[in-house]
Design a protein around this motif. Structure first.
Motif, mmCIF file in Angstrom:
data_model
loop_
_atom_site.group_PDB
_atom_site.id
_atom_site.type_symbol
_atom_site.label_atom_id
_atom_site.label_comp_id
_atom_site.label_asym_id
_atom_site.label_seq_id
_atom_site.Cartn_x
_atom_site.Cartn_y
_atom_site.Cartn_z
ATOM 1 N N CYS A 1 31.213 30.558 13.651
ATOM 2 C CA CYS A 1 30.105 31.452 13.343
ATOM 3 C C CYS A 1 29.059 30.697 12.520
ATOM 4 C CB CYS A 1 30.648 32.647 12.563
ATOM 5 S SG CYS A 1 29.362 33.723 11.936
ATOM 6 N N VAL A 2 27.790 30.780 12.925
ATOM 7 C CA VAL A 2 26.751 30.027 12.220
ATOM 8 C C VAL A 2 26.460 30.620 10.841
ATOM 9 C CG1 VAL A 2 25.629 29.157 14.303
ATOM 10 C CG2 VAL A 2 24.844 31.313 13.327
ATOM 11 N N ASP A 3 26.895 31.854 10.606
ATOM 12 C CA ASP A 3 26.654 32.475 9.303
ATOM 13 C C ASP A 3 27.805 32.269 8.335
ATOM 14 O OD1 ASP A 3 24.177 33.274 10.067
ATOM 15 O OD2 ASP A 3 24.640 35.408 10.258
ATOM 16 N N CYS A 4 29.031 32.603 8.767
ATOM 17 C CA CYS A 4 30.155 32.548 7.827
ATOM 18 C C CYS A 4 31.082 31.359 8.085
ATOM 19 C CB CYS A 4 30.937 33.866 7.842
ATOM 20 S SG CYS A 4 31.868 34.135 9.361
ATOM 21 N N GLY A 5 30.941 30.684 9.237
ATOM 22 C CA GLY A 5 31.743 29.503 9.509
ATOM 23 C C GLY A 5 33.132 29.780 10.042
ATOM 24 N N LYS A 6 33.501 31.070 10.107
ATOM 25 C CA LYS A 6 34.807 31.404 10.675
ATOM 26 C C LYS A 6 34.761 31.242 12.185
ATOM 27 C CE LYS A 6 35.845 34.865 7.199
ATOM 28 N NZ LYS A 6 35.531 36.278 6.985
ATOM 29 N N PRO A 7 35.933 31.014 12.809
ATOM 30 C CA PRO A 7 35.927 30.869 14.267
ATOM 31 C C PRO A 7 35.464 32.160 14.947
ATOM 32 C CG PRO A 7 38.088 30.321 13.334
ATOM 33 C CD PRO A 7 37.270 30.876 12.226
ATOM 34 N N VAL A 8 34.629 32.004 15.962
ATOM 35 C CA VAL A 8 34.234 33.146 16.775
ATOM 36 C C VAL A 8 35.402 33.426 17.725
ATOM 37 C CG1 VAL A 8 32.564 34.016 18.462
ATOM 38 C CG2 VAL A 8 31.817 32.466 16.635
ATOM 39 N N PRO A 9 35.876 34.680 17.797
ATOM 40 C CA PRO A 9 37.050 34.970 18.634
ATOM 41 C C PRO A 9 36.864 34.525 20.079
ATOM 42 C CG PRO A 9 36.428 36.880 17.321
ATOM 43 C CD PRO A 9 35.350 35.855 17.130
ATOM 44 N N GLU A 10 37.958 34.015 20.624
ATOM 45 C CA GLU A 10 37.959 33.508 21.999
ATOM 46 C C GLU A 10 37.403 34.529 22.998
ATOM 47 O OE1 GLU A 10 39.283 30.371 24.711
ATOM 48 O OE2 GLU A 10 38.888 30.482 22.579
ATOM 49 N N GLY A 11 37.835 35.773 22.860
ATOM 50 C CA GLY A 11 37.407 36.811 23.801
ATOM 51 C C GLY A 11 35.900 37.010 23.785
ATOM 52 N N ARG A 12 35.326 36.860 22.591
ATOM 53 C CA ARG A 12 33.885 37.019 22.462
ATOM 54 C C ARG A 12 33.153 35.870 23.158
ATOM 55 N NH1 ARG A 12 29.773 39.314 19.936
ATOM 56 N NH2 ARG A 12 28.251 38.092 18.783
ATOM 57 N N LEU A 13 33.681 34.664 23.008
ATOM 58 C CA LEU A 13 33.063 33.507 23.660
ATOM 59 C C LEU A 13 33.225 33.574 25.174
ATOM 60 C CD1 LEU A 13 34.021 30.591 21.256
ATOM 61 C CD2 LEU A 13 31.772 31.604 21.584
ATOM 62 N N GLU A 14 34.342 34.156 25.620
ATOM 63 C CA GLU A 14 34.527 34.337 27.065
ATOM 64 C C GLU A 14 33.442 35.251 27.618
ATOM 65 O OE1 GLU A 14 36.457 33.233 29.412
ATOM 66 O OE2 GLU A 14 37.851 32.024 28.252
ATOM 67 N N ALA A 15 33.184 36.325 26.884
ATOM 68 C CA ALA A 15 32.204 37.304 27.343
ATOM 69 C C ALA A 15 30.783 36.790 27.171
ATOM 70 C CB ALA A 15 32.380 38.619 26.590
ATOM 71 N N GLU B 1 27.268 32.038 24.724
ATOM 72 C CA GLU B 1 26.166 31.613 23.855
ATOM 73 C C GLU B 1 26.249 32.252 22.472
ATOM 74 O OE1 GLU B 1 26.142 34.035 25.854
ATOM 75 O OE2 GLU B 1 24.516 35.458 25.547
ATOM 76 N N ALA B 2 27.272 33.098 22.236
ATOM 77 C CA ALA B 2 27.371 33.800 20.954
ATOM 78 C C ALA B 2 27.419 32.808 19.791
ATOM 79 C CB ALA B 2 28.604 34.694 20.932
ATOM 80 N N ALA B 3 26.562 33.032 18.796
ATOM 81 C CA ALA B 3 26.490 32.121 17.659
ATOM 82 C C ALA B 3 27.234 32.675 16.462
ATOM 83 C CB ALA B 3 25.030 31.881 17.274
ATOM 84 N N ARG B 4 27.549 33.966 16.512
ATOM 85 C CA ARG B 4 28.132 34.607 15.340
ATOM 86 C C ARG B 4 29.376 35.394 15.698
ATOM 87 N NH1 ARG B 4 22.834 34.739 15.076
ATOM 88 N NH2 ARG B 4 21.906 33.771 13.240
ATOM 89 N N CYS B 5 30.232 35.558 14.705
ATOM 90 C CA CYS B 5 31.371 36.448 14.891
ATOM 91 C C CYS B 5 30.848 37.881 14.960
ATOM 92 C CB CYS B 5 32.382 36.273 13.760
ATOM 93 S SG CYS B 5 31.783 36.777 12.144
ATOM 94 N N VAL B 6 31.712 38.794 15.380
ATOM 95 C CA VAL B 6 31.282 40.174 15.591
ATOM 96 C C VAL B 6 30.705 40.778 14.308
ATOM 97 C CG1 VAL B 6 32.038 42.469 16.329
ATOM 98 C CG2 VAL B 6 33.004 40.436 17.399
ATOM 99 N N GLN B 7 31.367 40.493 13.174
ATOM 100 C CA GLN B 7 30.913 41.063 11.904
ATOM 101 C C GLN B 7 29.512 40.610 11.532
ATOM 102 O OE1 GLN B 7 34.086 39.946 9.299
ATOM 103 N NE2 GLN B 7 34.649 42.092 8.936
ATOM 104 N N CYS B 8 29.262 39.299 11.619
ATOM 105 C CA CYS B 8 27.950 38.767 11.225
ATOM 106 C C CYS B 8 26.878 39.235 12.205
ATOM 107 C CB CYS B 8 27.984 37.250 11.155
ATOM 108 S SG CYS B 8 29.005 36.636 9.790
ATOM 109 N N GLN B 9 27.228 39.301 13.492
ATOM 110 C CA GLN B 9 26.262 39.779 14.473
ATOM 111 C C GLN B 9 25.894 41.231 14.174
ATOM 112 O OE1 GLN B 9 24.924 37.765 16.901
ATOM 113 N NE2 GLN B 9 23.475 39.426 17.167
ATOM 114 N N GLY B 10 26.913 42.025 13.823
ATOM 115 C CA GLY B 10 26.696 43.429 13.485
ATOM 116 C C GLY B 10 25.761 43.562 12.295
#
Ligand SMILES: [Zn+2]
Length: 110
Positions: A78-92, A95-104
């Motif tokens: 995640c470009v904001d918090c640095g935690k790994p972006v979940p695999e399922g999110r990257l599959e979908a 181009e996702a740059a953020r984890c679900v929480q930071c994107q929210g």
């Protein structure tokens, strides 16, 4: 998803976006092929083409940024918090740059 397949998917997306953007810029009426779903709205072809161009251009930026993160080795974090972006999110959305929480958080701020 490993980096190689992520890169392949991103490069495919980029090629598709470039093609769509080229078509939209060259021929606003061609937008009908891409947006048959809202053909009932009273937007003109040019308005609709402009709206789709805005979306496609933003997505293109996201894809290019994701390819850059692949080059830099930071893809998947995640470009904001640095935690790994979940695999399922990257599959979908490769181009996702953020984890679900930071994107929210980001979307609520708008
Ligand atoms: Zn995050």
């Amino acid at each position: 998803m490993d980096d190689t397949s992520a890169r392949e998917r991103l490069e495919t997306m980029l090629a598709d976006l470039d093609r769509s953007i080229g078509v939209l810029q060259g021929d606003p009426a061609a937008v009908r092929e891409y947006s048959a779903a809202d053909a009932g709205s009273d937007l003109t072809d040019a308005d609709r083409a402009q709206a789709m161009l805005t979306v496609a251009t933003a997505q293109r930026h996201a894809v290019v940024a994701a390819l850059k993160r692949l080059d830099e080795g930071s893809y998947g974090s995640c470009v904001d918090c640095g935690k790994p972006v979940p695999e399922g999110r990257l599959e979908a959305r490769p181009e996702a740059a953020r984890c679900v929480q930071c994107q929210g958080k980001r979307e609520r701020r708008r």
